[in-house]
Design a protein around this motif. Structure first.
Motif, short mmCIF file in Angstrom:
data_model
loop_
_atom_site.label_atom_id
_atom_site.label_comp_id
_atom_site.label_asym_id
_atom_site.label_seq_id
_atom_site.Cartn_x
_atom_site.Cartn_y
_atom_site.Cartn_z
N SER A 193 33.92 -34.00 -11.84
CA SER A 193 32.88 -34.73 -11.13
C SER A 193 31.91 -33.78 -10.45
CB SER A 193 33.51 -35.65 -10.08
OG SER A 193 32.53 -36.23 -9.24
N ARG A 194 30.74 -34.30 -10.11
CA ARG A 194 29.80 -33.54 -9.30
C ARG A 194 30.28 -33.43 -7.86
NH1 ARG A 194 24.60 -36.59 -9.54
NH2 ARG A 194 25.87 -38.31 -10.33
N GLY A 248 28.23 -44.97 -11.82
CA GLY A 248 28.06 -45.73 -10.59
C GLY A 248 29.09 -45.36 -9.54
N LEU A 249 30.34 -45.21 -9.96
CA LEU A 249 31.40 -44.80 -9.03
C LEU A 249 31.15 -43.41 -8.48
CD1 LEU A 249 34.71 -45.96 -10.76
CD2 LEU A 249 33.75 -46.85 -8.64
N GLU A 250 30.71 -42.51 -9.35
CA GLU A 250 30.46 -41.14 -8.92
C GLU A 250 29.34 -41.09 -7.89
OE1 GLU A 250 30.28 -36.78 -11.00
OE2 GLU A 250 29.27 -38.44 -12.01
N GLU A 251 28.29 -41.86 -8.11
CA GLU A 251 27.19 -41.91 -7.15
C GLU A 251 27.68 -42.47 -5.82
OE1 GLU A 251 24.29 -40.68 -7.32
OE2 GLU A 251 24.27 -40.10 -9.45
N LEU A 252 28.52 -43.50 -5.86
CA LEU A 252 29.07 -44.07 -4.63
C LEU A 252 29.87 -43.01 -3.87
CD1 LEU A 252 30.93 -47.52 -4.49
CD2 LEU A 252 31.50 -45.60 -3.01
N ALA A 253 30.73 -42.28 -4.59
CA ALA A 253 31.55 -41.26 -3.96
C ALA A 253 30.70 -40.14 -3.37
CB ALA A 253 32.55 -40.70 -4.96
N ARG A 287 38.92 -39.67 -9.25
CA ARG A 287 40.18 -39.16 -8.68
C ARG A 287 39.83 -38.02 -7.72
NH1 ARG A 287 42.86 -38.39 -13.08
NH2 ARG A 287 43.73 -40.50 -12.89
N PHE A 288 40.11 -38.24 -6.46
CA PHE A 288 39.77 -37.26 -5.44
C PHE A 288 40.82 -36.16 -5.36
CE2 PHE A 288 37.97 -41.36 -4.06
CZ PHE A 288 36.64 -41.00 -3.98
N ALA A 289 40.40 -34.98 -4.97
CA ALA A 289 41.35 -33.88 -4.79
C ALA A 289 42.38 -34.25 -3.74
CB ALA A 289 40.60 -32.61 -4.38
#
Length: 228
Positions: free
Chosen positions: A7-8, A114-119, A65-67
């Motif tokens: 992810s970014r 969309g999820l990545e932008e939210l995160a 998936r977050f670290a």
């Protein structure tokens, strides 16, 4: 079919998965928490202490998936409150805000994006993770004993346990077991013999590894590898 990419958002992974129609899939413990999209809904997967079966029709899931240790600050909830659970995001955040966010994600053709932008937006609005948590994960993932790690971090046993519960959902000994499981699976999947995998990942021997893998995942190591 499962696909993922970096992810970014630093340390995170974005992924999509369509479970097998036979319903035999499972999510294994990995020390992480996920922000999920499924069937137009936003959910959160808490930290697992055992394999979580994937059931239901073979429809697409997407997630960030977050670290390990980073999701609680973003979500505003201690990890131990979500241990071994899947909950609607609206159970954690105001319903009106979640409706707006859900509509925004659903308006994007690719829910992963969309999820990545939210995160990413959420990360920009919150304080960065405690760097001590990253040092803790790195030490345990390298096979350092919990007691020695606590000393190196300048923490007492109780303080380390309390901070681990909030950040990871369980104590440092369970976190160390799960990180060791991840290392063992990675090495075994690379083709390394099981006996050597056990030695390299800090198990007493191959039977010890086999017992621990079975306890954490409900399956034998060979069965896990055969299922991919």
């Amino acid at each position: 079919m499962y696909r993922e990419r970096a992810s970014r958002l630093t340390g995170a992974v974005v992924w999509t998965n369509t479970p097998s129609p036979d319903g035999q899939g499972a999510v294994l413990p990995d020390g992480c928490m996920d922000l999920l999209w499924h069937d137009g809904r936003l959910l959160v997967a808490g930290p697992d202490t055992h394999a979580h079966p994937t059931t239901g029709p073979p429809t697409v899931w997407a997630g960030v998936r977050f670290a390990p240790g980073t999701a609680p600050a973003l979500l505003g909830v201690p990890a131990h409150e979500l241990r071994d659970r899947r909950v609607d995001l609206a159970d954690l955040w105001p319903a009106a805000a979640v409706r707006r966010l859900t509509a925004r994600v659903n308006a994007v053709e690719d829910p992963v994006r969309g999820l990545e932008e939210l995160a990413l937006r959420r990360a920009a609005e919150t304080a960065p993770p405690d760097p001590l948590l990253g040092r803790l994960v790195a030490a345990l993932d390298a096979g350092r004993p919990v007691s020695a790690t606590a000393d190196e971090l300048g923490l007492g046993a109780r303080q380390l346990h309390r901070r681990s519960l909030a950040a990871f959902g369980y104590g440092p000994k369970t976190l160390a077991r799960i990180l060791r499981l991840r290392r063992a699976l990675d090495l075994a999947r690379s083709g390394l013999p099981f006996a050597e995998t056990a030695v390299r990942t800090g198990y007493a021997d191959q039977p010890h590894m086999a017992r621990d893998v079975k306890q954490l995942t409900g399956r034998a190591l060979g069965d896990l590898l055969a299922r991919g």
